[in-house]
Design an enzyme around this catalytic site. Structure first.
Site, short mmCIF file in Angstrom:
data_model
loop_
_atom_site.label_atom_id
_atom_site.label_comp_id
_atom_site.label_asym_id
_atom_site.label_seq_id
_atom_site.Cartn_x
_atom_site.Cartn_y
_atom_site.Cartn_z
N ASP A 148 0.84 -1.20 0.00
CA ASP A 148 0.00 0.00 0.00
C ASP A 148 0.88 1.25 0.00
O ASP A 148 2.03 1.22 0.46
CB ASP A 148 -0.90 0.02 1.24
CG ASP A 148 -1.96 -1.07 1.21
OD1 ASP A 148 -2.20 -1.62 0.11
OD2 ASP A 148 -2.52 -1.38 2.27
N LYS A 149 0.33 2.33 -0.47
CA LYS A 149 1.08 3.57 -0.58
C LYS A 149 1.73 3.98 0.75
O LYS A 149 2.89 4.38 0.79
CB LYS A 149 0.16 4.69 -1.07
CG LYS A 149 0.84 6.06 -1.18
CD LYS A 149 -0.14 7.10 -1.69
CE LYS A 149 0.54 8.48 -1.77
NZ LYS A 149 -0.40 9.51 -2.28
#
Length: 370
Positions: A148-149
């Site tokens: 995930d970012k």
């Protein structure tokens, strides 16, 4: 230039009793099912002079009439997306992420805030930066998995398509081991456990959020262990995902009642602590152990600054998490692996039965064109 002629084929002994669409798959695979269906609807597909459908069973010795091969329509060339070359700073940035190299891949320590892949509103992402890792005459490295970012830590990229296929098989086969560290709100009531809660996309979120769905969700399992606790305020946990669902660790810890600190999406306002604790997400891919085409890759990634500072603020010993033993996976006990193996065994059995039926008849012969 003369027009192509109608084709005629004789059904061989090895094709006796199969469906007509199966015959096409064996001998004229270039004809799509939609094309075959259209030929049948318009009366162009015939067996022994009679109109036929894709589901008809055929017999050895019958004649199949097939229309001339269709010319594929010329599609207009898609405009090529212009890729801006990397700046010297961007090349240096991605190279600084490299914490290990092998002949088959690069292991990176992805910083929080950097997306793995691009999107509608994401122009700066790791996938774009991978050009900076390709040497002269080398292929562009390929992503094998993603984070995930706002999750930091170990990320593996392959140097070639062959290596990417090998690594992807290790991930899908559950033989790769991924260890995450997380700081969570509150303290779990046990020292360790297994979260086995199916996850599905939450309606109304555009697929950007997951929720527990016992009826239609996909299987999702997370092994967790308590590393240390700060009174009843927060806990440091080790997480090992046994499946790879979107936002699995974040959704599972929230479902356990202990959202990851800084995770507003799944924990809301309760995911933030006062007292100088960063509001960033405290989820870090600490370690990856995976078999490569060559040597075994076993790499750990240093914590980002905000995570390390929070450990110190909460009074945790920074290296305590590395003292826990790494679980050894048993693929035979993984339901997903069991299902794949059962399907493969069933397929092998079907082929064996089909081979027995064929052996009772005449010697197989190839389809003859006349």
């Amino acid at each position: 230039m003369s027009e192509p002629e109608v084709r005629s084929f004789t059904v061989g002994e090895d094709d006796d009793g199969i469906r007509l669409d199966r015959w096409f798959k064996r001998h004229l695979a270039e004809a799509s099912f939609n094309t075959i269906s259209r030929w049948a609807r318009t009366g162009q597909l015939r067996v022994d002079g009679k109109r036929a459908t894709p589901g008809d069973r055929i017999e050895a010795g019958q004649t199949i009439r097939v229309p001339p091969p269709e010319r594929a329509p010329v599609k207009p060339a898609r405009p090529q997306r212009r890729v801006e070359p990397l700046t010297s700073d961007e090349e240096a940035f991605v190279r600084e992420m490299v914490i290990a190299e092998t002949p088959d891949g690069f292991v990176l320590n992805k910083p929080p805030g950097l997306a793995t892949q691009g999107g509608t509103k994401t122009s700066q992402h790791l996938d774009r930066l991978l050009d900076g890792l390709a040497g002269d005459g080398e292929a562009r490295p390929k992503l094998v998995h993603r984070l995930d970012k706002d999750t930091s830590g170990v990320l593996l990229v392959a140097r070639s398509a062959r290596a990417a296929a090998f690594f992807s098989k290790s991930f899908s086969g559950r033989t790769a081991r991924k260890v995450y560290w997380a700081l969570v709100v509150g303290v779990p009531s046990a020292e360790d456990g297994l979260i086995d809660l199916p996850l599905a996309k939450q309606p109304g979120t555009g697929g950007e959020k997951m929720h527990v769905d016992e009826e239609s969700g996909q299987a999702a399992r997370t092994r967790w262990r308590l590393v240390d606790r700060a009174g009843n305020r927060a806990a440091w946990v080790e997480l090992q995902p046994l499946t790879g669902r979107t936002h699995q660790l974040r959704a599972h810890m929230a479902a356990l009642g202990h959202p990851i600190i800084g995770d507003a999406k799944y924990g809301g306002a309760e995911a933030f602590l006062t007292g100088g604790i960063s509001r960033k997400l405290h989820l870090h891919a600490r370690r990856l152990k995976i078999d490569g085409p060559g040597d075994v890759i076993d790499v750990t990634a240093e914590l980002p600054a905000h995570f390390a500072e929070s450990l110190a603020t909460l009074g945790f010993e920074p290296l305590a998490g590395d003292n826990l033993p790494l679980d050894t996976p048993d693929p035979a006990k993984d339901p997903a692996v069991k299902a794949r193996r059962a399907a493969a065994a069933a397929k092998t059995a079907r082929k064996a039965r089909k081979g027995e039926r064929r052996s009772r008849g005449a010697a197989p012969a190839k389809a003859n064109r006349r």
